[in-house]
Design a protein around this motif. Sequence first.
Motif, PDB file in Angstrom:
ATOM      1  N   GLY A  67      -1.680  -4.849  -8.248  1.00 50.70           N
ATOM      2  CA  GLY A  67      -2.931  -4.621  -8.243  1.00 50.70           C
ATOM      3  C   GLY A  67      -2.622  -5.643  -7.368  1.00 50.70           C
ATOM      4  N   ASN A  68      -1.428  -5.849  -6.442  1.00 51.00           N
ATOM      5  CA  ASN A  68      -0.714  -6.611  -5.467  1.00 51.00           C
ATOM      6  C   ASN A  68      -0.585  -5.150  -4.077  1.00 51.00           C
ATOM      7  N   CYS A  69      -0.942  -3.950  -4.715  1.00 50.05           N
ATOM      8  CA  CYS A  69      -0.412  -2.746  -3.737  1.00 50.05           C
ATOM      9  C   CYS A  69      -2.137  -2.293  -2.913  1.00 50.05           C
ATOM     10  N   THR A  70      -2.465  -3.340  -2.041  1.00 47.85           N
ATOM     11  CA  THR A  70      -3.244  -3.519  -0.753  1.00 47.85           C
ATOM     12  C   THR A  70      -3.009  -3.497  -0.134  1.00 47.85           C
ATOM     13  N   SER A  71      -3.640  -3.728   1.060  1.00 45.89           N
ATOM     14  CA  SER A  71      -3.543  -3.878   2.409  1.00 45.89           C
ATOM     15  C   SER A  71      -3.659  -5.388   2.677  1.00 45.89           C
ATOM     16  N   ALA A  72      -4.532  -5.891   2.142  1.00 50.25           N
ATOM     17  CA  ALA A  72      -5.043  -7.759   2.568  1.00 50.25           C
ATOM     18  C   ALA A  72      -4.205  -8.290   1.413  1.00 50.25           C
ATOM     19  N   ALA A  73      -3.567  -7.832  -0.143  1.00 53.46           N
ATOM     20  CA  ALA A  73      -2.555  -8.660   0.070  1.00 53.46           C
ATOM     21  C   ALA A  73      -1.497  -8.625   0.132  1.00 53.46           C
ATOM     22  N   TYR A  74      -0.821  -7.009   0.845  1.00 46.25           N
ATOM     23  CA  TYR A  74       0.726  -7.381   0.838  1.00 46.25           C
ATOM     24  C   TYR A  74       0.304  -8.489   2.884  1.00 46.25           C
ATOM     25  N   ASP A 109       3.681 -10.571  -6.849  1.00 48.37           N
ATOM     26  CA  ASP A 109       3.702 -10.144  -5.851  1.00 48.37           C
ATOM     27  C   ASP A 109       4.704 -10.616  -4.604  1.00 48.37           C
ATOM     28  N   PRO A 143       0.855  -0.952   0.102  1.00 49.79           N
ATOM     29  CA  PRO A 143       0.256  -0.029   0.159  1.00 49.79           C
ATOM     30  C   PRO A 143       0.966   1.313   0.063  1.00 49.79           C
TER      31      PRO A 143
END
Length: 482
Positions: free
Chosen positions: A143-150, A410, A107
């Motif tokens: 697309g992986n720059c979210t808190s959940a994905a991180y 990722d 993020p």
Amino acid sequence: MIRRGIILSFACYDGISSKNSEIRSQVCQKIPRPRVHDQSIISIAKGRPMKIVILGSGVIGVTSAWYLAQAGHEVTVIDRQPAAALETSFANAGEISPGYSAPWAAPGVPVKALKWLFMEHAPLIVNPKPDMAKIRWMLQMLGNCTSAAYAVNKGRMVRLAEYSRDCLTDLRATTGIAFDERQQGTLQLFRTQKQVDAAGKDIDVLRQGGVPFEVLDVAGCLAVEPGLADAAGKIMGGLRLPNDETGDCFKFTQGLAAQAAAAGVTFRHGVSIIGLNRTGDKITSVTTSEGEVTADAFVLALGSYSPKLAADLGISLPVYPVKGYSITVPVTDASRAPVSTVMDETHKIAITRLGDRIRVGGMAEIAGYDLSLSDRRKRTLQHSVEDLFGGAGDQSRATFWAGLRPMTPDGTPIIGRSPLANLFLNTGHGTLGWTMAAGSGRLLADIVSDRATEIESRDLGLDRYRKPAKAAQPALQPAPVR
């Protein structure tokens, strides 16, 4: 009868700059074969021992070869280079940092990336030249720059890296291998209060994973790294990971290759791969500059060159070369030098003590397979180390190097089976190949040998990039973001 397996490096793409070659030639000396140590051999794989071809002899390929040989398979190593570890494994930052394992996709990174474009000492550089593979990879990364994905990505990266450290500890005890190693932790250094505050997310993941850590103020940073004394006014605090280590990846890989050779692995260098031959869902052989090589199973460990060979087989690997740089500086004043590894969070640069040298490595340049050396990047490395450890080393005698990190969108490597029945994958380790090497090699050997792995490995495979079957959805409802 146990048949001989082969490890090969993909030789169709020569990405060695002349300056890099000169540096390598200075250190690439023949290492004598050590005596074979008494050791506990891993149990023979289920079924018969196999003839195994592994493509690649960097730190990932060599550790894979070691563990496969210990599992009862005979192994031969073939590489386009004159010795092992002469590309990405040659002069990396030197840190073995399980606790610091984290994806670049996080993020806030998109906004930071825009700011970095205008920085003199930017940690990220993007070549504007159009490249569909680059654009596709960057979109996947965004697309992986979210808190959940991180959280998911960092969690599995830490899991693999912690396991790898344990494997390395056992390997070091078993073989007695030496590589300028130190077990004195890693210090992530924060120059701003914003960086201190942002570390909370990483701390949560470390806490959940049971990874020891220490949050330090300025005095605490100076206590573990006295060489920072003159830079105290530039520091706001730090996050220390006491179980992290340091070491020379090149020395380790060459040393392990020598140990493997003494244990029966055959190394053949200067051999080019012309192509892989496929029948149905199986690879049948490799055509090399020295003839055809058949095998029962094949392992792709070509780092940044993995997608090129995989594409010829109809397999899409989301791995892209991200160029990194390093300088190696002779220590002239040990009292001013780092004790272990210091991560300069502002510049995304690692400063590591390797014996009587300081290795300064970092930056991410997205420029395809270009390996040219940029004086501007060299100045960034010099600025970081001089700003924090001024006077510790002789910059006039520094050697400059660049290598390609095989990065997934990722951040997690791809380890496991491929869509082809006898092709296995061990690639995409990005900036953490050295940190994850021993564990990745052990996991790969267990998977190829059809043994249960010691840690969860299903979410490390290529399958995680496959789109799930779509469930019935109301009209106009957007599909979940991957």
